[in-house]
Enzyme design. Sequence first.
Site, short mmCIF file in Angstrom:
data_model
loop_
_atom_site.label_atom_id
_atom_site.label_comp_id
_atom_site.label_asym_id
_atom_site.label_seq_id
_atom_site.Cartn_x
_atom_site.Cartn_y
_atom_site.Cartn_z
CE LYS A 277 -6.36 9.56 0.59
NZ LYS A 277 -5.50 9.08 -0.49
CD GLU A 360 5.02 2.01 -9.40
OE1 GLU A 360 4.33 1.05 -9.79
OE2 GLU A 360 4.70 2.73 -8.44
NE ARG A 388 4.80 -3.89 -7.70
CZ ARG A 388 3.63 -3.48 -7.22
NH1 ARG A 388 2.92 -2.57 -7.86
NH2 ARG A 388 3.15 -3.98 -6.11
N1 TPP Z 1 3.42 2.70 -6.04
C1 TPP Z 1 3.29 1.48 -5.49
C2 TPP Z 1 3.60 0.27 -6.31
N2 TPP Z 1 2.89 1.33 -4.23
C3 TPP Z 1 2.60 2.40 -3.49
N3 TPP Z 1 2.23 2.21 -2.22
C4 TPP Z 1 2.71 3.70 -4.03
C5 TPP Z 1 3.13 3.80 -5.32
C6 TPP Z 1 2.44 4.94 -3.19
N4 TPP Z 1 1.05 5.04 -2.78
C7 TPP Z 1 0.64 4.67 -1.55
S1 TPP Z 1 -0.98 4.88 -1.32
C8 TPP Z 1 -1.19 5.48 -2.86
C9 TPP Z 1 0.03 5.53 -3.54
C10 TPP Z 1 0.23 6.04 -4.91
C11 TPP Z 1 -2.53 5.91 -3.32
C12 TPP Z 1 -3.52 4.83 -3.18
O1 TPP Z 1 -4.75 5.29 -3.60
P1 TPP Z 1 -6.04 4.40 -3.34
O2 TPP Z 1 -5.73 2.99 -3.66
O3 TPP Z 1 -7.16 5.01 -4.07
O4 TPP Z 1 -6.25 4.48 -1.78
P2 TPP Z 1 -6.68 5.76 -0.89
O5 TPP Z 1 -5.44 6.20 -0.17
O6 TPP Z 1 -7.22 6.81 -1.79
O7 TPP Z 1 -7.70 5.23 0.04
#
Ligand code: TPP
Length: 616
Positions: A277, A360, A388
């Site tokens: 990342k 969630e 959710r």
């Molecule tokens: N809950 C939901 C339902 N949707 C969201 N977008 C989030 C929480 C907040 N959120 C956005 S990106 C993220 C979160 C928790 C992390 C995503 O991690 P990953 O899929 O591993 O992608 P990365 O950013 O590490 O590339």
Amino acid sequence: MVLDKVNSPADLKALSEDELLALAEELRSEIIRVCAQNGGHLASSLGAVELVVALHKVFDSPRDRILFDVGHQAYAHKILTGRKEVFHTIRQEGGISGFTKVSESEHDAITVGHASTSLANAVGMAIARDTLGEDYQIVSVIGDGALTGGMALAALNVIGEQRRKMLIVLNDNEMSISENVGALNRFFKELQVKKWVQDTEKWGRGVLETISPKLFNLVDRAKEAAKLVLHQENPFYAWGVRYVGPVDGHNLKGLVHLLHELKELDGPTILHIVTQKGKGYTVAEADPIYWHGPPGFNPDKPEKVSKGYSWSAAFGDAVTELAHLEPRLFVITPAMREGSGLVRYSQTHPARYLDTGICEDVAATAAAGMALRGLKPVLAIYSTFLQRAYDQVIHDIAIENLDVVLAVDRAGIVGGDGATHNGVFDVAYLRTVPNVQIAAPKDALELRAMLKEALRRGGPVAIRYARDNVERVAEGSWPEIEWGRWEVLKEGSKAYVLTFGKTLKYALEAAGDNPEVGVVNARFLKPLDRELLEKLALEGYKLVTVEDHQKMGGFGSAVLEALGELGLKPDLRVLGLPDQFFDHGSIPRMHREAGIDAAGILEALAQMGVRVREVG
Ligand code: TPP
């Protein structure tokens, strides 16, 4: 510049491998430049650059559908698919969205912003393709964080049963926004270690050390863990999904070759790539949590900036203190430790803290389980993500009137993240649920009073607050609050504005020192303060309700219902958000458009014949 030659995926296909490498670096620079200006999902997008370039080299978008889960890592995809010239407008008023959006480009396969939806979308598309007798490939890019979502895992179950042609690229950077959590994540680490151990044996220690000393240290540290998995089956096998990996997701040439191999395979395949990342930007690599979604910064001298003291921080400080006073208090987050202001809490009370991952529904029902067995759970959750867990609120929490506090953050229009993230439905969807009470504090002191009282009274209580800053209060402040009572902030001789939370400041601004206009802090949305409402109506005051929330089903509707039950018909205007979605952009502009700002309140008062100063 190679990028100058690329206006569409077709241009990219003509490039040589070396040009592709140069293109990846140019994309990185452009992403950094624009994020420095606008803020945005920097680290996630930097980590996916090689993957995006390789996908567009090998697949044929828009014929082949490329789905980005969450859609926040797709900045390179936007630049490569005809949006180079407008990329600098990302997340800005009138500009392009920070996520993929079907109505924005034919290359954006899904409209997204919430996590874990891409796999269900992908299997739906595969079924549509096969049913309609069409032929194209469907590629879903999903992070290890998004794969913690129950929706993604349940979709895998369908994918494994359906066995339709699709490719799932698991982009594993071991990070969600914070460190990723969960058993599957532990397994992915073990898979990586297993691969490295095998490579070490194949190539010898020396070679691997020169390739990647960092990885090698990890191998040393994790050899014990590796032993556990070396002889175990891969779980995707059980799901009926072909598994390939783990491979280095920054090796562009390797990725292109591998994707070519996988492109025509029938049935579902998972390609597990390992990425870093923030790749290519030193500060973001070192601190991917801060640089996940920073505000603007100086690209030559990137530094963290304080965003001020937020409602989330005020909530985090309050629960950290309260947990010392209430030993049964337990805080849950679905993958939003930083955003929900819980870093300090998680360090102070690690034994009474749970991160469920992006899940969630599990977070809400786990809270129910805790409450059933004597804990006092506080679920810290954004308004938009609580959507959710709606059934869980009804079915698992509310029916038995369980003691669960919902700390509902990011209520109202949120600005840069746009329609997928606006927290504008919660009052409507929560207030219809029996037993659920809803409060909205005007400041951090009221937040503390509400939290303490909610825990004391029990039952499901939602406390909602905005994405905004708030004044810090002294440690140990625990004022009392009369539950269910509104607060008259300013007396008026002719009209009262009834509102709560963020829009209170608009009401006070509109009222100014006008003796005709009063302001009520309607801090309890359910139950309403019917006594005060009845008194104001009976005494003939004109009323204006204001909310940063959908008008339908919201606070104004609740007031109308109560007045209807009382048989009262005061002169009343309901101000709230109209029946439409608001995209990313300037919050004041959207509040203006909806007529819920000070000018909108003045307009409503003027229409009712209240003497107001010039409406500008
Ligand atoms: N809950 C939901 C339902 N949707 C969201 N977008 C989030 C929480 C907040 N959120 C956005 S990106 C993220 C979160 C928790 C992390 C995503 O991690 P990953 O899929 O591993 O992608 P990365 O950013 O590490 O590339």
